[in-house]
Scaffold this motif. Structure first.
Motif, PDB file in Angstrom:
ATOM      1  N   LEU A 271     -11.396  -4.268  12.309  1.00 32.78           N
ATOM      2  CA  LEU A 271     -11.209  -2.991  11.670  1.00 32.78           C
ATOM      3  C   LEU A 271     -10.042  -2.357  12.029  1.00 32.78           C
ATOM      4  O   LEU A 271      -9.155  -1.835  11.100  1.00 32.78           O
ATOM      5  CB  LEU A 271     -12.390  -2.285  11.910  1.00 32.78           C
ATOM      6  N   SER A 272      -9.756  -2.483  13.347  1.00 33.17           N
ATOM      7  CA  SER A 272      -8.414  -1.924  13.737  1.00 33.17           C
ATOM      8  C   SER A 272      -7.056  -2.359  13.137  1.00 33.17           C
ATOM      9  O   SER A 272      -6.266  -2.005  12.758  1.00 33.17           O
ATOM     10  CB  SER A 272      -8.306  -1.993  15.114  1.00 33.17           C
ATOM     11  N   LEU A 273      -7.156  -3.924  12.911  1.00 31.16           N
ATOM     12  CA  LEU A 273      -6.073  -4.753  12.337  1.00 31.16           C
ATOM     13  C   LEU A 273      -5.940  -4.069  10.748  1.00 31.16           C
ATOM     14  O   LEU A 273      -4.751  -4.111  10.297  1.00 31.16           O
ATOM     15  CB  LEU A 273      -6.142  -6.129  12.428  1.00 31.16           C
ATOM     16  N   LEU A 274      -6.856  -3.902  10.229  1.00 26.38           N
ATOM     17  CA  LEU A 274      -6.819  -3.457   8.792  1.00 26.38           C
ATOM     18  C   LEU A 274      -6.349  -2.029   8.585  1.00 26.38           C
ATOM     19  O   LEU A 274      -5.342  -1.691   7.628  1.00 26.38           O
ATOM     20  CB  LEU A 274      -8.194  -3.425   8.043  1.00 26.38           C
ATOM     21  N   VAL A 275      -6.545  -1.064   9.646  1.00 20.97           N
ATOM     22  CA  VAL A 275      -5.926   0.112   9.608  1.00 20.97           C
ATOM     23  C   VAL A 275      -4.613   0.139   9.798  1.00 20.97           C
ATOM     24  O   VAL A 275      -3.868   0.559   9.321  1.00 20.97           O
ATOM     25  CB  VAL A 275      -6.586   0.866  10.601  1.00 20.97           C
ATOM     26  N   LEU A 276      -4.019  -0.920  10.771  1.00 21.29           N
ATOM     27  CA  LEU A 276      -2.694  -1.208  11.209  1.00 21.29           C
ATOM     28  C   LEU A 276      -1.881  -1.724  10.054  1.00 21.29           C
ATOM     29  O   LEU A 276      -0.751  -1.226   9.704  1.00 21.29           O
ATOM     30  CB  LEU A 276      -2.644  -2.227  12.266  1.00 21.29           C
ATOM     31  N   LEU A 277      -2.495  -2.698   9.301  1.00 27.63           N
ATOM     32  CA  LEU A 277      -1.692  -3.229   8.126  1.00 27.63           C
ATOM     33  C   LEU A 277      -1.535  -2.112   7.168  1.00 27.63           C
ATOM     34  O   LEU A 277      -0.415  -2.035   6.391  1.00 27.63           O
ATOM     35  CB  LEU A 277      -2.770  -4.149   7.421  1.00 27.63           C
ATOM     36  N   VAL A 278      -2.325  -1.138   6.716  1.00 31.57           N
ATOM     37  CA  VAL A 278      -2.241  -0.091   5.963  1.00 31.57           C
ATOM     38  C   VAL A 278      -1.056   0.857   6.294  1.00 31.57           C
ATOM     39  O   VAL A 278      -0.185   1.258   5.570  1.00 31.57           O
ATOM     40  CB  VAL A 278      -3.582   0.823   5.782  1.00 31.57           C
ATOM     41  N   GLY A 279      -1.103   1.356   7.796  1.00 34.53           N
ATOM     42  CA  GLY A 279      -0.086   1.968   8.230  1.00 34.53           C
ATOM     43  C   GLY A 279       1.616   1.319   7.858  1.00 34.53           C
ATOM     44  O   GLY A 279       2.348   2.040   7.662  1.00 34.53           O
ATOM     45  N   LEU A 280       1.477  -0.012   8.179  1.00 39.67           N
ATOM     46  CA  LEU A 280       2.945  -0.712   7.968  1.00 39.67           C
ATOM     47  C   LEU A 280       3.396  -0.776   6.812  1.00 39.67           C
ATOM     48  O   LEU A 280       4.472  -0.480   6.228  1.00 39.67           O
ATOM     49  CB  LEU A 280       2.568  -1.996   8.441  1.00 39.67           C
ATOM     50  N   VAL A 281       2.193  -0.892   5.691  1.00 42.00           N
ATOM     51  CA  VAL A 281       2.655  -0.693   4.073  1.00 42.00           C
ATOM     52  C   VAL A 281       3.192   0.592   3.764  1.00 42.00           C
ATOM     53  O   VAL A 281       4.497   0.663   3.329  1.00 42.00           O
ATOM     54  CB  VAL A 281       1.405  -1.069   3.425  1.00 42.00           C
ATOM     55  N   VAL A 282       2.657   1.478   4.412  1.00 39.97           N
ATOM     56  CA  VAL A 282       2.996   3.088   4.249  1.00 39.97           C
ATOM     57  C   VAL A 282       4.395   3.309   4.741  1.00 39.97           C
ATOM     58  O   VAL A 282       5.505   3.700   4.047  1.00 39.97           O
ATOM     59  CB  VAL A 282       2.185   4.052   4.627  1.00 39.97           C
ATOM     60  N   ILE A 283       4.683   2.630   6.019  1.00 38.82           N
ATOM     61  CA  ILE A 283       5.943   2.871   6.549  1.00 38.82           C
ATOM     62  C   ILE A 283       7.129   2.013   5.906  1.00 38.82           C
ATOM     63  O   ILE A 283       8.380   2.662   5.722  1.00 38.82           O
ATOM     64  CB  ILE A 283       6.095   2.399   8.080  1.00 38.82           C
ATOM     65  N   VAL A 284       6.854   0.981   5.437  1.00 34.50           N
ATOM     66  CA  VAL A 284       7.896   0.257   4.856  1.00 34.50           C
ATOM     67  C   VAL A 284       8.267   0.596   3.300  1.00 34.50           C
ATOM     68  O   VAL A 284       9.268   0.639   2.908  1.00 34.50           O
ATOM     69  CB  VAL A 284       7.550  -1.476   4.842  1.00 34.50           C
ATOM     70  N   PHE A 285       7.143   0.991   2.549  1.00 28.22           N
ATOM     71  CA  PHE A 285       7.516   1.226   1.342  1.00 28.22           C
ATOM     72  C   PHE A 285       7.626   2.952   0.881  1.00 28.22           C
ATOM     73  O   PHE A 285       7.505   3.156  -0.303  1.00 28.22           O
ATOM     74  CB  PHE A 285       6.329   0.481   0.580  1.00 28.22           C
ATOM     75  N   SER A 286       7.393   3.509   1.921  1.00 28.41           N
ATOM     76  CA  SER A 286       7.407   5.032   1.798  1.00 28.41           C
ATOM     77  C   SER A 286       9.098   5.364   1.177  1.00 28.41           C
ATOM     78  O   SER A 286       9.838   4.857   1.964  1.00 28.41           O
ATOM     79  CB  SER A 286       7.068   5.910   2.903  1.00 28.41           C
ATOM     80  N   SER A 287       9.099   6.140   0.432  1.00 24.44           N
ATOM     81  CA  SER A 287      10.277   6.772  -0.012  1.00 24.44           C
ATOM     82  C   SER A 287      10.507   8.313   0.539  1.00 24.44           C
ATOM     83  O   SER A 287      11.749   8.828   0.446  1.00 24.44           O
ATOM     84  CB  SER A 287      10.692   7.022  -1.546  1.00 24.44           C
ATOM     85  N   SER A 288       9.842   8.646   1.292  1.00 23.14           N
ATOM     86  CA  SER A 288       9.899  10.004   1.745  1.00 23.14           C
ATOM     87  C   SER A 288       9.818   9.876   3.459  1.00 23.14           C
ATOM     88  O   SER A 288       8.896   9.169   3.865  1.00 23.14           O
ATOM     89  CB  SER A 288       8.877  10.968   1.291  1.00 23.14           C
ATOM     90  N   TYR A 289      10.297  11.150   4.150  1.00 23.74           N
ATOM     91  CA  TYR A 289      10.057  11.201   5.440  1.00 23.74           C
ATOM     92  C   TYR A 289       8.709  11.539   5.882  1.00 23.74           C
ATOM     93  O   TYR A 289       8.091  11.093   7.044  1.00 23.74           O
ATOM     94  CB  TYR A 289      11.009  12.318   6.058  1.00 23.74           C
TER      95      TYR A 289
END
Length: 387
Positions: A271-289
């Motif tokens: 479950l922790s790994l799934l949360v981690l994956l979501v966070g990385l997706v947000v970091i890499v593909f985010s266009s705002s600070y």
């Protein structure tokens, strides 16, 4: 728990707070040193290599002492190495600073396994909860590292924060030194060597080690490069993403002991790994600070309890030999940290984009998920002890 053990635990908590500051030290002083020596991302990567080479040396120091159960002696040597290395970061020579990172790495390599295994040994009935609490203090130190150096550094100088940190290590040395005679020393024997091979012929042990390779690499990559990534993403951002990551990292470790009793270790890790994956997706593909900050927080929650949970399952499965034969796990972690952090810098230079380098973290996360799926689907671990 005896009064002596209680005092030792408090001393180890204080030490792990300091180790948390110094473990992620490279990433926090990297922008300052890069400007001081006018070096590129790829060249900065050699500071990470030095740190993890020191970490690997520290692990072998731990391994030698662990065969005799000399955890406290290992811890004291690690403290001395880190205090010396931190002070060397004030040199005007890039070579001397690199040596400083090497010495600081020795502390991380020796003390992270030594302290974790000593606490596991003294807390055999509640290993998971005890390690989560211990590593919570590491997280508090890690969250303090960036604001500590940012607030106290001036005009490219890190003299004040390094002197204060070295002095704090000296205090930890004094408190822990008083317990050195309480530890029973055991002589290395053929029995120890036989039990080592009993552990490491088991594929579960190697899965645990590979897991640590990918996870330490991921944490090191985030801790080492997120500050630089934040500065390039938005130079006028009010806060760096790094302390946000570690705020939620600490929060995760604070609440983990309360919720881990409702899961077995393997389900909790997945479950922790799934949360981690979501966070990385947000970091890499985010266009705002703001998106970057949110992604950093999600990653902090996701990764916070993975390391202690992974070590706890190893300690349970291979008890009572785990504390003496955990060296390959930490060796793999050092290699993972060195390879991941250097790869991020190399790809950043090659493609002229740090965002491309950050994609290395995705590879680590996918490796972790694949290994955990292998555990859940193909290998059966003992259920969590709820005593």
């Amino acid at each position: 728990m005896s009064k002596s053990n209680r005092n030792l635990f408090f001393s180890l908590y204080w030490l792990f707070f300091l180790v948390g500051i110094s473990t992620v030290l490279v990433g926090q002083v990297l922008p300052i040193l890069a400007r001081r020596f006018s070096i590129s991302d790829s060249e900065s990567g050699y500071f990470f290599i030095a740190h993890f080479a020191g970490s690997l040396s520290g692990i072998f120091l731990y391994n030698y002492q662990a065969q005799k159960s000399n955890f406290i002696r290992t811890i004291l040597l690690g403290i001395c190495a880190s205090a010396t290395g931190i002070l060397l970061l004030n040199a005007d020579s890039q070579v001397i600073c690199t040596i400083g990172f090497f010495l600081n790495g020795i502390c991380a390599g020796a003390n992270i396994p030594a302290v974790n295994m000593l606490v596991a040994k003294l807390s055999s009935l509640r290993v998971s909860s005890s390690l989560q609490v211990l590593n919570f203090f590491w997280g508090v130190g890690a969250i303090s590292s960036q604001p500590f150096f940012h607030a106290l550094s001036s005009d490219g100088s890190v003299l004040l924060p390094t002197v204060l940190l070295a002095g704090a290590y000296l205090i930890a040395f004094v408190f822990i030194y008083s317990h050195r005679l309480e530890e029973k020393t055991e002589e290395s024997s053929r029995v120890n060597r036989a039990s080592f091979w009993t552990v490491w012929r088991n594929p579960i042990a190697w899965i645990t080690a590979l897991f640590n390779f990918a996870h330490v690499g991921l944490e090191s990559g985030i801790g080492g490069w997120l500050t630089t990534y934040s500065e390039r993403f938005a130079k006028e951002g009010l806060i760096s993403a790094t302390p946000v990551f570690f705020v939620f990292f600490v929060l995760g470790r604070a609440i983990a002991p309360a919720i881990i009793d409702f899961f077995d270790d393997n389900s909790f890790i997945f479950l922790s790994l799934l949360v981690l994956l979501v966070g990385l997706v947000v970091i890499v593909f985010s266009s705002s600070y703001v998106g970057l900050i949110c992604g950093a927080g999600i990653c902090g929650i996701g990764t916070s309890a993975i390391f202690p949970a992974n070590m706890a399952r190893f300690a349970k499965i291979f008890y009572p030999d785990a504390s003496k034969h955990a060296t390959p796990i930490f060796v793999m972690g050092s290699f993972g940290g060195a390879i991941t952090t250097y790869s991020i810098g190399y790809l950043s230079d090659y493609f002229n984009s740090l965002k491309v380098g950050i994609f290395v973290l995705f590879a680590n996360t996918l490796i972790l998920i694949a290994l955990q799926m292998l555990v859940l689907l193909g290998l059966q671990f003992p259920k969590k002890d709820k005593t």
